[in-house]
Design a protein around this motif. Sequence first.
Motif, PDB file in Angstrom:
ATOM      1  N   THR A  40     -19.747  36.524  70.520  1.00  0.00           N
ATOM      2  CA  THR A  40     -19.253  35.257  71.059  1.00  0.00           C
ATOM      3  C   THR A  40     -18.407  35.524  72.289  1.00  0.00           C
ATOM      4  O   THR A  40     -17.539  36.405  72.283  1.00  0.00           O
TER       5      THR A  40
ATOM      6  N   ASP B  58     -22.656  32.041  72.537  1.00  0.00           N
ATOM      7  CA  ASP B  58     -23.111  33.065  71.609  1.00  0.00           C
ATOM      8  C   ASP B  58     -24.344  33.737  72.207  1.00  0.00           C
ATOM      9  O   ASP B  58     -25.270  33.052  72.657  1.00  0.00           O
TER      10      ASP B  58
ATOM     11  N   ASP C 237     -16.024  38.316  67.481  1.00  0.00           N
ATOM     12  CA  ASP C 237     -17.001  38.101  66.409  1.00  0.00           C
ATOM     13  C   ASP C 237     -18.302  38.858  66.654  1.00  0.00           C
ATOM     14  O   ASP C 237     -19.394  38.296  66.559  1.00  0.00           O
TER      15      ASP C 237
ATOM     16  N   LYS D 153     -15.856  33.803  75.180  1.00  0.00           N
ATOM     17  CA  LYS D 153     -14.986  32.674  75.521  1.00  0.00           C
ATOM     18  C   LYS D 153     -14.959  32.521  77.038  1.00  0.00           C
ATOM     19  O   LYS D 153     -14.783  33.494  77.765  1.00  0.00           O
TER      20      LYS D 153
ATOM     21  N   TYR E 169     -17.721  28.136  74.979  1.00  0.00           N
ATOM     22  CA  TYR E 169     -18.081  29.398  74.332  1.00  0.00           C
ATOM     23  C   TYR E 169     -19.577  29.622  74.509  1.00  0.00           C
ATOM     24  O   TYR E 169     -20.338  28.675  74.713  1.00  0.00           O
TER      25      TYR E 169
END
Length: 229
Positions: free
Chosen positions: A170, A223, A76, A172, A221
């Motif tokens: 983003t 951001d 993303d 992970k 996660y």
Amino acid sequence: MSLGKNLQFLRKLYNKMTQEELAEKMQVSRQTVSKWELDAVYPEVDKLLELCELFSVSLDNLLREDMTAYDEAYSDLRLQRVESFRYIEYTVISGDPETDAIERMRSTAKAAGDKTPDIVGWDFPCVSQEQTNVHHMHGYTAAWIIPDGITPPKDSEVLTNPACKYAAITIKNPMVAPFSIIPNAYKTLFAYMGANGCSEPDEKNLVKCFERSYFVDGVEYMDVFVAVK
């Protein structure tokens, strides 16, 4: 390192440019671009320089770095408008400042009645060489974003971050290898900004970059945001 993989990665950053589109910009055939990306043929020097200019990277980046490192951890990649928010910040300089700063802000938020506080953070740059090299310390600022309807503590300084556009990505499982994955996320964002002609804003009272961690279905996660004009 693979020039071909780096080119594929850079194409993805550049608004998901196709091989045909890159071939047109380089004035070569699509088959030539395909061979570059398969590492079957190296571009001539003039084409390498054109690629560097197009993607705003150095020859060193293009030829020697693995720009795809931990690529599977990222998703993303985007430009996102972040609306204005009020916040209280707290900075810690220590061997583990992130934990201390974040916990302080969580406690402050919960004491004010915010049961699900939105905490963001960023590296604090004003650390001396002695603190870094001798005492192995670094700085981190955590900030509690104050939601509507919550009154912050009376003795706190409330700051306002103006509405701004940010480049964001983003990650992970960022803590699997945080000292590699998180810095590489910033490198990816700066490469994305360069490839898309974005520059950093000049506003003094703007949070230029920040990170926000959260969990979805038990998976962590993060951001990462970098402000752009």
